[in-house]
Design a protein around this motif. Structure first.
Motif, PDB file in Angstrom:
ATOM      1  N   ARG A 146       2.490  31.259 -32.924  1.00  0.00           N
ATOM      2  CA  ARG A 146       2.318  30.683 -31.589  1.00  0.00           C
ATOM      3  C   ARG A 146       1.646  31.707 -30.686  1.00  0.00           C
ATOM      4  N   LYS A 147       0.957  31.197 -29.654  1.00  0.00           N
ATOM      5  CA  LYS A 147       0.317  32.058 -28.650  1.00  0.00           C
ATOM      6  C   LYS A 147       0.362  31.371 -27.287  1.00  0.00           C
ATOM      7  N   ASP A 148       1.573  30.999 -26.888  1.00  0.00           N
ATOM      8  CA  ASP A 148       1.749  30.317 -25.613  1.00  0.00           C
ATOM      9  C   ASP A 148       2.361  31.216 -24.548  1.00  0.00           C
ATOM     10  N   GLY A 149       2.273  32.521 -24.786  1.00  0.00           N
ATOM     11  CA  GLY A 149       2.783  33.478 -23.814  1.00  0.00           C
ATOM     12  C   GLY A 149       2.186  34.843 -24.090  1.00  0.00           C
ATOM     13  N   SER A 150       2.284  35.759 -23.121  1.00  0.00           N
ATOM     14  CA  SER A 150       1.744  37.099 -23.273  1.00  0.00           C
ATOM     15  C   SER A 150       2.708  37.985 -24.064  1.00  0.00           C
ATOM     16  N   TYR A 151       2.155  38.844 -24.895  1.00  0.00           N
ATOM     17  CA  TYR A 151       2.994  39.798 -25.634  1.00  0.00           C
ATOM     18  C   TYR A 151       3.695  40.759 -24.680  1.00  0.00           C
ATOM     19  N   LYS A 152       3.181  40.910 -23.459  1.00  0.00           N
ATOM     20  CA  LYS A 152       3.775  41.825 -22.482  1.00  0.00           C
ATOM     21  C   LYS A 152       5.043  41.272 -21.847  1.00  0.00           C
ATOM     22  N   THR A 153       5.263  39.968 -21.970  1.00  0.00           N
ATOM     23  CA  THR A 153       6.452  39.339 -21.380  1.00  0.00           C
ATOM     24  C   THR A 153       7.626  39.489 -22.334  1.00  0.00           C
ATOM     25  N   TYR A 154       8.709  40.068 -21.882  1.00  0.00           N
ATOM     26  CA  TYR A 154       9.872  40.294 -22.732  1.00  0.00           C
ATOM     27  C   TYR A 154      10.559  38.971 -23.044  1.00  0.00           C
ATOM     28  N   MET A 155      10.782  38.706 -24.322  1.00  0.00           N
ATOM     29  CA  MET A 155      11.498  37.493 -24.704  1.00  0.00           C
ATOM     30  C   MET A 155      12.880  37.874 -25.232  1.00  0.00           C
ATOM     31  N   SER A 156      13.771  36.906 -25.250  1.00  0.00           N
ATOM     32  CA  SER A 156      15.168  37.148 -25.596  1.00  0.00           C
ATOM     33  C   SER A 156      15.459  36.703 -27.021  1.00  0.00           C
ATOM     34  N   LEU A 157      15.935  37.646 -27.851  1.00  0.00           N
ATOM     35  CA  LEU A 157      16.403  37.386 -29.208  1.00  0.00           C
ATOM     36  C   LEU A 157      17.639  38.239 -29.455  1.00  0.00           C
ATOM     37  N   PRO A 158      18.405  37.958 -30.497  1.00  0.00           N
ATOM     38  CA  PRO A 158      19.594  38.771 -30.770  1.00  0.00           C
ATOM     39  C   PRO A 158      19.238  40.245 -30.974  1.00  0.00           C
ATOM     40  N   THR A 159      20.070  41.131 -30.462  1.00  0.00           N
ATOM     41  CA  THR A 159      19.794  42.569 -30.524  1.00  0.00           C
ATOM     42  C   THR A 159      20.793  43.336 -31.382  1.00  0.00           C
ATOM     43  N   ASN A 160      21.714  42.625 -32.041  1.00  0.00           N
ATOM     44  CA  ASN A 160      22.774  43.343 -32.760  1.00  0.00           C
ATOM     45  C   ASN A 160      22.310  43.987 -34.061  1.00  0.00           C
ATOM     46  N   LYS A 161      21.178  43.512 -34.632  1.00  0.00           N
ATOM     47  CA  LYS A 161      20.644  44.106 -35.858  1.00  0.00           C
ATOM     48  C   LYS A 161      19.117  44.176 -35.766  1.00  0.00           C
ATOM     49  N   PRO A 162      18.514  45.170 -36.415  1.00  0.00           N
ATOM     50  CA  PRO A 162      17.043  45.211 -36.461  1.00  0.00           C
ATOM     51  C   PRO A 162      16.469  43.988 -37.179  1.00  0.00           C
ATOM     52  N   PHE A 163      15.222  43.663 -36.885  1.00  0.00           N
ATOM     53  CA  PHE A 163      14.550  42.536 -37.549  1.00  0.00           C
ATOM     54  C   PHE A 163      13.048  42.737 -37.474  1.00  0.00           C
ATOM     55  N   TYR A 164      12.321  41.910 -38.238  1.00  0.00           N
ATOM     56  CA  TYR A 164      10.858  41.913 -38.242  1.00  0.00           C
ATOM     57  C   TYR A 164      10.312  40.585 -37.731  1.00  0.00           C
ATOM     58  N   LEU A 165       9.261  40.646 -36.921  1.00  0.00           N
ATOM     59  CA  LEU A 165       8.346  39.536 -36.664  1.00  0.00           C
ATOM     60  C   LEU A 165       6.973  39.993 -37.149  1.00  0.00           C
ATOM     61  N   LEU A 166       5.962  39.149 -36.994  1.00  0.00           N
ATOM     62  CA  LEU A 166       4.596  39.530 -37.334  1.00  0.00           C
ATOM     63  C   LEU A 166       3.692  39.394 -36.127  1.00  0.00           C
ATOM     64  N   ARG A 167       2.716  40.294 -36.034  1.00  0.00           N
ATOM     65  CA  ARG A 167       1.703  40.185 -34.980  1.00  0.00           C
ATOM     66  C   ARG A 167       0.878  38.922 -35.194  1.00  0.00           C
TER      67      ARG A 167
END
Length: 221
Positions: A146-167
């Motif tokens: 998806r590309k419906d927002g800027s990468y500079k805008t902080y989004m909310s996801l769980p923070t209790n464990k590390p994870f991977y997304l893709l560019r």
């Protein structure tokens, strides 16, 4: 009401509202720290080009599995669709996840990457639950981007464990409360009559006879 009781009620409310992974089913690449609790796991080994192999992996990467001069073995975390979630949708942004099931989560668009793996004495294999795709002597993995927002805008996801997304089309998406580090995997794919291809919305910057993926590794402040 006593101050202690108010603090307890506030703490319980905060834990109830803790950010969870969005509903549905999808796959993330597994980091060394493991999958989120209750998720399903699997792995895929890809046999890269035998001759003068030029596989490359970011030094000090955080991928689970094994990465060498010939074999790339990813491990995967797939969300159980029956697992409870207090949110319906992924947040806006510019990033990709791996598809699992017949369709992408809402507001994502589908695509795929196809690897032409080694032809001679091919040693591809897999086990467990994998992202949607095709897993024979070559490999196709399906993605949701998806590309419906800027990468500079902080989004909310769980923070209790590390994870991977893709560019996707911009630098790594920012996530609230998390550091981020870009990590690269380049596979040296089959040299003879190479059949690599990409379709739709996918995380590659460009196709070619070798594939390069840019992952975003997140860990808590």
């Amino acid at each position: 009401m006593s101050l202690i009781a108010i603090i307890v009620i506030f703490s319980l409310a905060a834990s109830t509202l803790q950010v969870s992974w969005p509903r549905g089913t999808y796959t993330l690449v597994k980091p060394k720290s493991g999958c989120p609790q209750g998720w399903l796991e699997g792995w895929r080994q890809q046999d890269s080009e035998d001759t003068h192999n030029k596989n490359f992996f970011t030094p000090g990467h955080h991928f689970a599995g094994s990465f060498s001069g010939q074999f790339v073995k990813y491990q995967y975390c797939t969300k159980n669709p029956h697992q409870f979630s207090n949110r319906n949708y992924w947040p806006r942004g510019n990033y990709c996840i791996l598809k699992h099931g017949p369709s992408c989560p809402r507001y994502f668009r589908p695509g795929c990457v196809y690897w032409d793996d080694e032809n001679s004495r091919n040693a591809n294999k897999q086990n467990g639950i994998l992202p949607s795709g095709s897993y024979g002597p070559d490999t196709r993995i399906d993605y949701c981007c998806r590309k419906d927002g800027s990468y500079k805008t902080y989004m909310s996801l769980p923070t209790n464990k590390p994870f991977y997304l893709l560019r996707f089309r911009e630098p790594c998406q920012r996530v609230s409360g998390m550091f981020v580090r870009e990590e690269i995997v380049k596979t040296d794919d089959e040299n003879t009559a190479n059949k690599n291809y990409v379709r739709g919305w996918h995380p590659l910057r460009a196709g070619g006879s070798d594939h390069v993926l840019h992952y975003c590794y997140y860990w808590k402040y």
